[in-house]
Design a protein around this motif. Structure first.
Motif, PDB file in Angstrom:
ATOM      1  N   LYS A 195      30.459  45.478  23.392  1.00 28.54           N
ATOM      2  CA  LYS A 195      30.402  44.016  23.549  1.00 28.54           C
ATOM      3  C   LYS A 195      30.900  43.586  24.932  1.00 28.54           C
ATOM      4  CE  LYS A 195      30.659  42.806  18.636  1.00 28.54           C
ATOM      5  NZ  LYS A 195      30.478  44.163  18.146  1.00 28.54           N
ATOM      6  N   VAL A 196      30.507  44.352  25.927  1.00 28.47           N
ATOM      7  CA  VAL A 196      30.899  44.085  27.307  1.00 28.47           C
ATOM      8  C   VAL A 196      29.687  43.609  28.101  1.00 28.47           C
ATOM      9  CG1 VAL A 196      31.702  45.131  29.467  1.00 28.47           C
ATOM     10  CG2 VAL A 196      32.790  45.747  27.313  1.00 28.47           C
ATOM     11  N   ALA A 197      29.848  42.477  28.793  1.00 25.88           N
ATOM     12  CA  ALA A 197      28.872  42.032  29.785  1.00 25.88           C
ATOM     13  C   ALA A 197      29.386  42.468  31.143  1.00 25.88           C
ATOM     14  CB  ALA A 197      28.703  40.522  29.733  1.00 25.88           C
ATOM     15  N   GLU A 198      28.492  42.984  31.983  1.00 27.25           N
ATOM     16  CA  GLU A 198      28.948  43.554  33.245  1.00 27.25           C
ATOM     17  C   GLU A 198      27.962  43.212  34.355  1.00 27.25           C
ATOM     18  OE1 GLU A 198      31.427  47.563  34.409  1.00 27.25           O
ATOM     19  OE2 GLU A 198      30.691  47.176  32.376  1.00 27.25           O
ATOM     20  N   VAL A 199      28.498  42.955  35.556  1.00 22.49           N
ATOM     21  CA  VAL A 199      27.670  42.664  36.717  1.00 22.49           C
ATOM     22  C   VAL A 199      28.054  43.625  37.835  1.00 22.49           C
ATOM     23  CG1 VAL A 199      29.263  40.855  37.523  1.00 22.49           C
ATOM     24  CG2 VAL A 199      26.889  40.882  38.323  1.00 22.49           C
ATOM     25  N   PHE A 200      27.043  44.078  38.589  1.00 24.93           N
ATOM     26  CA  PHE A 200      27.236  45.029  39.680  1.00 24.93           C
ATOM     27  C   PHE A 200      26.580  44.462  40.942  1.00 24.93           C
ATOM     28  CE2 PHE A 200      26.878  47.226  35.688  1.00 24.93           C
ATOM     29  CZ  PHE A 200      27.865  48.195  35.699  1.00 24.93           C
ATOM     30  N   ALA A 201      27.169  44.771  42.093  1.00 22.26           N
ATOM     31  CA  ALA A 201      26.578  44.379  43.366  1.00 22.26           C
ATOM     32  C   ALA A 201      27.153  45.276  44.462  1.00 22.26           C
ATOM     33  CB  ALA A 201      26.853  42.916  43.679  1.00 22.26           C
ATOM     34  N   THR A 202      26.411  45.385  45.573  1.00 22.75           N
ATOM     35  CA  THR A 202      26.835  46.212  46.694  1.00 22.75           C
ATOM     36  C   THR A 202      27.635  45.365  47.678  1.00 22.75           C
ATOM     37  OG1 THR A 202      24.834  47.556  46.444  1.00 22.75           O
ATOM     38  CG2 THR A 202      26.050  47.756  48.515  1.00 22.75           C
ATOM     39  N   THR A 259      34.690  40.757  28.153  1.00 24.70           N
ATOM     40  CA  THR A 259      34.576  40.964  26.713  1.00 24.70           C
ATOM     41  C   THR A 259      35.091  39.712  26.011  1.00 24.70           C
ATOM     42  OG1 THR A 259      36.783  41.916  26.451  1.00 24.70           O
ATOM     43  CG2 THR A 259      35.001  43.433  27.023  1.00 24.70           C
ATOM     44  N   PRO A 260      34.708  39.488  24.750  1.00 23.94           N
ATOM     45  CA  PRO A 260      35.114  38.256  24.064  1.00 23.94           C
ATOM     46  C   PRO A 260      36.620  38.076  23.946  1.00 23.94           C
ATOM     47  CG  PRO A 260      33.309  39.309  22.895  1.00 23.94           C
ATOM     48  CD  PRO A 260      33.750  40.268  23.962  1.00 23.94           C
ATOM     49  N   SER A 261      37.396  39.150  24.033  1.00 25.34           N
ATOM     50  CA  SER A 261      38.849  39.030  23.908  1.00 25.34           C
ATOM     51  C   SER A 261      39.516  38.596  25.209  1.00 25.34           C
ATOM     52  CB  SER A 261      39.449  40.366  23.460  1.00 25.34           C
ATOM     53  OG  SER A 261      39.189  41.382  24.429  1.00 25.34           O
TER      54      SER A 261
END
Length: 613
Positions: A474-481, A493-495
């Motif tokens: 339940k993890v949303a994740e964003v990546f960038a250089t 995460t919701p917590s």
């Protein structure tokens, strides 16, 4: 949830009623097969299920990295009524221990059961684990019917002749006596018996040296088991057949995989659960959008042009719309107009490209996402004036909505990235502005888009971000250089009260934007990027408490820097497919399938020279 004493007294009543009726006694979840003690590591696919506060203990068999086959009566309020079990989360917290012959050791995997998929016609349920099991080979499901006279082996964690709660797995040999449409009658040999705690235990047949699952334990006379009156000597048992349920098991498994792979981070490749195919898109040297498809991740169709003689400037993006069964495809033309088309499984092929009347002009590549809560498909793109705009379609609308700016900010460059977060119900949107600051916004049902904000104004990025959701953690994740070339990520995460802030994925430097994908085979993320030498590398994260892996090269071919590699998981084939354009403009593919030795190596999808991808 009833107290233990209440559950036990009700069980006793069920057993007494069954005995009075002259039928086989129901196995009550609590203990193991009277028989031999297997050597450590054998029958590793056998699963111990602790249900509630050890109110019940059952046995099951791992038939997929995520799924355990066991008896529905283990989870039913009334074990004598397994058909009453509802699909969904189990009523009681259930802990599964897999690959641990000796429970006193730390071998194997311990995780929770989070979903039940029961059969209504027999005492059987598929139980989904919170994380996939790696390092233990699932037990193959038999595909041919059992016949009387065969010998089966039953491993289990139930009681023995002398132990109430044994710490070791036991197994016994059974003769197969009778076969019915949904079950088999078996009898223990050499003193073997199915005891309390063996409910759901696999009945295993060996064919040409390979084990296969024929049935799961349902009820037994329990002769010779600890706590059973000495006068009861019968060792017969009834087990629920699974050999005729291969299609159903695949349907349950593939249905869940289709769900978790429906919102990939890929821009130009998409998995279609209707046709069970992966399709990849690119722009060729004639500036036409072309596509190629595969059902097995190995054999690919020839490139075919999508639509007529329209010319495009950048990487197209695709999304599967479960509400309509369509693949929606979007691409920005050489004139800056964003056009779209779609494919339906009606045999008519792609419709002609069209666009929504607007004076807006776009740059970079679009991104698209599907929201299953609102049944809405949505596309986002950066305008030439720096504003990010979106358009959407919901079933019931006569057409797409037209274009709307996400707030008034006119500061962005490159391509945005969007994901649907089922844990919060939000659409999360990310974009890098002209100062190199990565900003984000989000939308919740019934609300307007949140104002753009940055996690850290002091961290600078280049290129475009990529984002992905992990339904296991339940993890949303964003990546960038980063401008330094190092790929960084942030997660939520919701917590958590806010996003984590930026941290680097190791220290290797890259020249282009990364691509990330959720891999349901491992329950983790796979991350890809091209370095300044044109080498494509990957890093992986799995929900095992360990940090990101080191970056490793995917072969030694050279790829075009500054372009997006793209990756998609094919649920039907069980392959993670990776695509990238070589420095010579040739489009290439590599794949990985769990259980095989590493990545396949690169191969070419011939016939076209690409200017994107």
């Amino acid at each position: 949830m009833p107290r233990k004493s209440q559950v036990r007294s009700r069980r006793a009543g069920v057993l007494a009623a069954a005995a009075a009726a002259g039928t086989l006694c129901s196995i009550v979840p609590a203990g193991a097969v009277v028989g031999d003690t297997p050597v450590d590591g054998s029958y590793a696919y056998t699963v111990r299920l602790a249900i509630g506060d050890n109110v019940r203990v059952c046995t099951g068999a791992l038939v997929d990295r995520y799924w355990v086959a066991t008896a529905a009566s283990c989870f039913s309020d009334d074990p004598a009524q397994p058909q009453a079990l509802a699909a969904g989360a189990p009523k009681w917290k259930t802990t599964a221990t897999v690959g641990r012959t000796d429970l006193a050791t730390g071998a194997g995997v311990v995780t929770d059961v989070v979903e039940l998929a029961p059969r209504q016609d027999r005492d059987l349920v598929l139980a989904r684990l919170a994380v996939p099991v790696t390092g233990v080979a699932p037990l193959a499901v038999a595909t041919t019917a059992p016949t009387a006279g065969q010998t089966l082996r039953v491993p289990g964690y139930g009681r023995t002749k002398t132990e109430w709660l044994p710490n070791r797995l036991h197994s016994g040999a059974f003769s197969l006596d009778t076969v019915s449409a949904t079950g088999v009658g078996i009898t223990g040999t050499g003193g073997a018996a199915v005891c309390k705690g063996d409910t759901g235990a696999p009945a295993v047949r060996e064919v040409n040296g390979k084990a296969e699952l024929v049935a799961v334990a349902s009820r037994s006379w329990q002769g010779g088991c600890l706590g059973v009156p000495a006068g009861e000597t019968r060792t017969g048992a009834y087990s629920t057949r699974v050999d005729d349920l291969g299609a159903w098991i695949n349907q349950v498994r593939d249905g869940w995989w289709d769900t978790v792979t429906a919102n990939p981070a890929a821009r130009s490749s998409v998995y279609d659960p209707v046709r069970k195919t992966t399709t990849v898109f690119a722009v060729d040297s004639d500036r036409h959008v072309v596509s190629a498809s595969s059902a097995d991740g190995t054999t690919w169709s020839d490139w075919t042009r999508v639509g007529g003689d329209w010319q495009f400037a950048s990487v197209p993006t695709a999304v599967f719309n479960p509400a309509t069964g369509a693949i929606e495809l979007f691409a920005i033309g050489t004139d800056g107009v964003l056009s779209q088309t779609y494919w339906l499984p009606d045999g008519k092929g792609w419709i002609e490209w069209y666009y929504q009347p607007t004076d807006k002009r776009f740059t970079g590549s679009p991104t698209a996402v599907y929201n299953p809560a609102t049944k809405t498909a949505e596309v986002f793109a950066t305008q030439t004036n720096g504003a990010v705009a979106h358009s959407y379609y919901t079933v019931g609308m006569t057409g797409w909505s037209g274009w709307y700016d996400i707030k008034a900010n006119k500061e962005f460059t490159g391509s945005p990235s969007a994901l649907y977060n089922p844990a919060t119900g939000a659409i999360e949107l990310f974009a890098v502005n002209t100062d190199g600051v990565l900003k984000q916004s989000y939308w919740l049902p019934g609300q307007d888009w949140n104002p753009w904000y940055a996690q850290d104004d002091n961290v600078r990025f280049t290129g475009s971000p990529t984002s992905v959701y992990n339904p296991v953690t339940k993890v949303a994740e964003v990546f960038a250089t980063r401008t330094s070339g190092v790929v960084a990520h942030s997660y939520y995460t919701p917590s958590m009260t806010k996003w984590s802030g930026w941290s680097e994925v190791r220290s290797r430097q890259f020249a282009g934007s990364p691509t990330a994908v959720f891999d349901p085979a491992t329950g983790g993320f796979a991350l890809f990027a091209v370095d300044g030498n044109g080498v494509l590398a990957r890093a992986e994260w799995q929900p095992d408490g360990k940090p990101w892996s080191e970056w490793t090269n995917v072969g030694d071919w050279r790829f075009t820097t500054g372009r997006f590699p793209t990756a998609t998981f094919n649920a039907a084939a069980g392959t993670l497919d990776l695509f990238a354009t070589g420095q010579n403009g040739v489009f290439n593919h590599a794949s990985y399938q769990p259980g095989k030795s590493g990545w396949s190596g690169w191969s070419t999808l011939p016939g076209k020279t690409m200017v994107t991808g």
